[in-house]
Design a protein around this motif. Structure first.
Motif, PDB file in Angstrom:
ATOM      1  N   LEU A   1      42.144 -23.162 -39.080  1.00 28.01           N
ATOM      2  CA  LEU A   1      41.188 -23.967 -38.239  1.00 28.01           C
ATOM      3  C   LEU A   1      39.978 -24.164 -38.514  1.00 28.01           C
ATOM      4  CD1 LEU A   1      42.822 -22.918 -34.980  1.00 28.01           C
ATOM      5  CD2 LEU A   1      43.105 -24.993 -35.805  1.00 28.01           C
ATOM      6  N   SER A   2      39.270 -23.010 -39.225  1.00 26.23           N
ATOM      7  CA  SER A   2      37.807 -22.839 -39.623  1.00 26.23           C
ATOM      8  C   SER A   2      37.707 -23.574 -40.891  1.00 26.23           C
ATOM      9  CB  SER A   2      37.439 -21.313 -39.908  1.00 26.23           C
ATOM     10  OG  SER A   2      38.297 -20.943 -40.897  1.00 26.23           O
ATOM     11  N   ASP A   3      38.629 -24.021 -41.469  1.00 27.60           N
ATOM     12  CA  ASP A   3      38.468 -24.782 -43.116  1.00 27.60           C
ATOM     13  C   ASP A   3      39.023 -26.101 -42.729  1.00 27.60           C
ATOM     14  OD1 ASP A   3      38.780 -25.584 -45.475  1.00 27.60           O
ATOM     15  OD2 ASP A   3      39.659 -24.062 -46.288  1.00 27.60           O
ATOM     16  N   GLN A   4      38.009 -26.837 -42.518  1.00 27.33           N
ATOM     17  CA  GLN A   4      38.418 -28.385 -42.258  1.00 27.33           C
ATOM     18  C   GLN A   4      39.125 -29.051 -43.083  1.00 27.33           C
ATOM     19  OE1 GLN A   4      37.561 -29.500 -39.036  1.00 27.33           O
ATOM     20  NE2 GLN A   4      38.770 -31.022 -39.565  1.00 27.33           N
TER      21      GLN A   4
ATOM     22  N   ASP B   1      46.727 -21.189 -37.399  1.00 25.88           N
ATOM     23  CA  ASP B   1      45.912 -19.973 -37.996  1.00 25.88           C
ATOM     24  C   ASP B   1      44.320 -20.159 -37.920  1.00 25.88           C
ATOM     25  OD1 ASP B   1      44.913 -18.077 -39.745  1.00 25.88           O
ATOM     26  OD2 ASP B   1      46.423 -17.883 -40.983  1.00 25.88           O
ATOM     27  N   PRO B   2      43.711 -19.058 -37.212  1.00 25.66           N
ATOM     28  CA  PRO B   2      42.120 -19.294 -37.230  1.00 25.66           C
ATOM     29  C   PRO B   2      41.544 -19.498 -38.624  1.00 25.66           C
ATOM     30  CG  PRO B   2      42.964 -17.396 -35.750  1.00 25.66           C
ATOM     31  CD  PRO B   2      44.134 -17.984 -36.480  1.00 25.66           C
ATOM     32  N   ALA B   3      42.159 -18.847 -39.585  1.00 30.29           N
ATOM     33  CA  ALA B   3      41.391 -19.059 -40.952  1.00 30.29           C
ATOM     34  C   ALA B   3      41.720 -20.634 -41.301  1.00 30.29           C
ATOM     35  CB  ALA B   3      42.094 -18.134 -41.937  1.00 30.29           C
TER      36      ALA B   3
ATOM     37  N   TYR C   1      42.547 -27.780 -43.184  1.00 27.90           N
ATOM     38  CA  TYR C   1      43.442 -28.134 -41.909  1.00 27.90           C
ATOM     39  C   TYR C   1      43.784 -29.628 -41.903  1.00 27.90           C
ATOM     40  CZ  TYR C   1      44.504 -29.263 -36.799  1.00 27.90           C
ATOM     41  OH  TYR C   1      44.929 -29.784 -35.811  1.00 27.90           O
TER      42      TYR C   1
END
Length: 353
Positions: free
Chosen positions: A25-28, A21-23, A31
């Protein structure tokens, strides 16, 4: 069993989708959390898929028995699968044992003299030496954080950090009241005295585990007491921190500077808050008290060290060893391994239920 494993496999597939999910992936931070969970669940899911496939193959082989041309092949297939599934099922049961989220962490240990006056302080010192030897034998490292020595020897309180591989998973069983029965060195009549010391083993928490609002803290500085080097006893280097929402109070005075003492005290505060958070989570989940290993509560007497009878008894599992072997030697590991085995057995029974 099959239904449970199917749910685990489905949850793993959902976890895999979340990681893409891109959301996420943008939250290290999120993730990394999911990636760790994905890696930890991998072996279990692989075994679960193999087990479910085995059940499907077994069912198909049994259906083939009705075909005379395939009966012999089907019998061989059934025998092979039925020989493999029990071992695979046992492996899966052990994989289903819940993992303590704190097992990987380093620890902060607090030993305090309790009932028994000077003898209790001497016993607290003996426990510290026992742990020092044990930690060294494991290749772990210790770092003293706060010390309050007793005039007659030993410690009123000593606090130290232990760093190493999965330290909490081993040392957590030491939390509780330790009791000693022996003739004190100060006893001229040869009478046996009973004394106690408390041991608290706290998993070390970092800022990700526990977020502390600076506005919730009251920080007091004062002049350190006891023996020390340059600056100690001459400057206000000792630090006491009060966490206002919970009333928890921690302090440090053994470091060289006020800043170092503040860092040490904050580490203890995070550990205490993390321990409190874990306890509340377990209560909310309705976790069963592990009858075999006790609650680990410091109010609970967990072990007796009897000098005259050269015996150490861990009351949680009825395990006996020798006084000199445990307190003065190398047999503490035997006691801890027995406690770990009892813990795994209980968790396995709970997982199967």
């Amino acid at each position: 069993m099959r239904d449970k494993l199917t749910r685990i496999i489905d949850a793993y597939s959902e976890l895999e989708l979340k990681m893409g999910d891109p959301a996420v992936l943008s939250d290290q931070k999120e993730y990394n959390r999911l990636a760790k969970e994905y890696a930890n669940q991998g072996p279990l899911v692989a075994a679960a898929r193999e087990y479910v496939t085995g059940l499907d193959d077994l069912e198909a082989a049994k259906e083939m028995l009705a075909d005379p041309d395939m009966a012999d092949f089907a019998k061989e297939e059934i025998a092979e699968i039925e020989a493999k599934l029990p071992k695979l099922e046992e492996d899966i049961k052990f994989m289903l044992i819940p993992v303590d989220p704190a097992d990987e962490k380093d620890i902060i240990v607090e030993i305090r003299a309790a009932a028994g006056g000077d003898e209790a302080a001497i016993f607290a010192g003996d426990l510290y030496k026992m742990y020092e030897r044990y930690v060294s034998s494991r290749g772990w490292k210790t770092e003293t954080m706060d010390v309050s020595p007793s005039e007659m020897g030993g410690y009123k309180k000593i606090q130290f950090k232990v760093k190493g591989d999965k330290v909490f998973s081993v040392m957590k069983f030491e939390s509780g009241v330790h009791r000693v029965q022996r003739v004190p060195k100060t006893e001229s009549q040869g009478r046996i005295q009973t004394s106690t010391a408390t041991v608290a083993v706290l998993p070390e928490a970092d800022e990700i585990d526990v977020q502390i609002n600076e506005n919730d803290l009251r920080i007091d500085v004062y002049r350190a007491g006891g023996p020390g080097g340059q600056c100690v006893n001459t400057t206000d280097s000792a630090v006491r921190i009060t966490h206002l929402p919970t009333g928890l109070v921690v302090q440090s005075q053994d470091q060289k500077s006020q800043l170092q003492n503040k860092v040490a005290a904050m580490a203890v505060l995070r550990a205490r808050l993390y321990e409190k958070m874990l306890a509340e989570q377990q209560a909310a989940e309705g976790a069963k008290r592990l009858a075999q290993i006790g609650s680990g509560d410091r109010a609970e007497k967990i072990r007796t060290y009897n000098g005259p009878q050269d015996r150490v008894t861990d009351h949680r599992i009825g395990f006996n060893s020798t006084y000199n072997g445990v307190l003065l030697g190398d047999l503490l590991n035997d006691v801890i391994m027995a406690l770990q085995a009892a813990d795994r057995a209980q968790k396995l029974a709970d997982a199967v239920d």
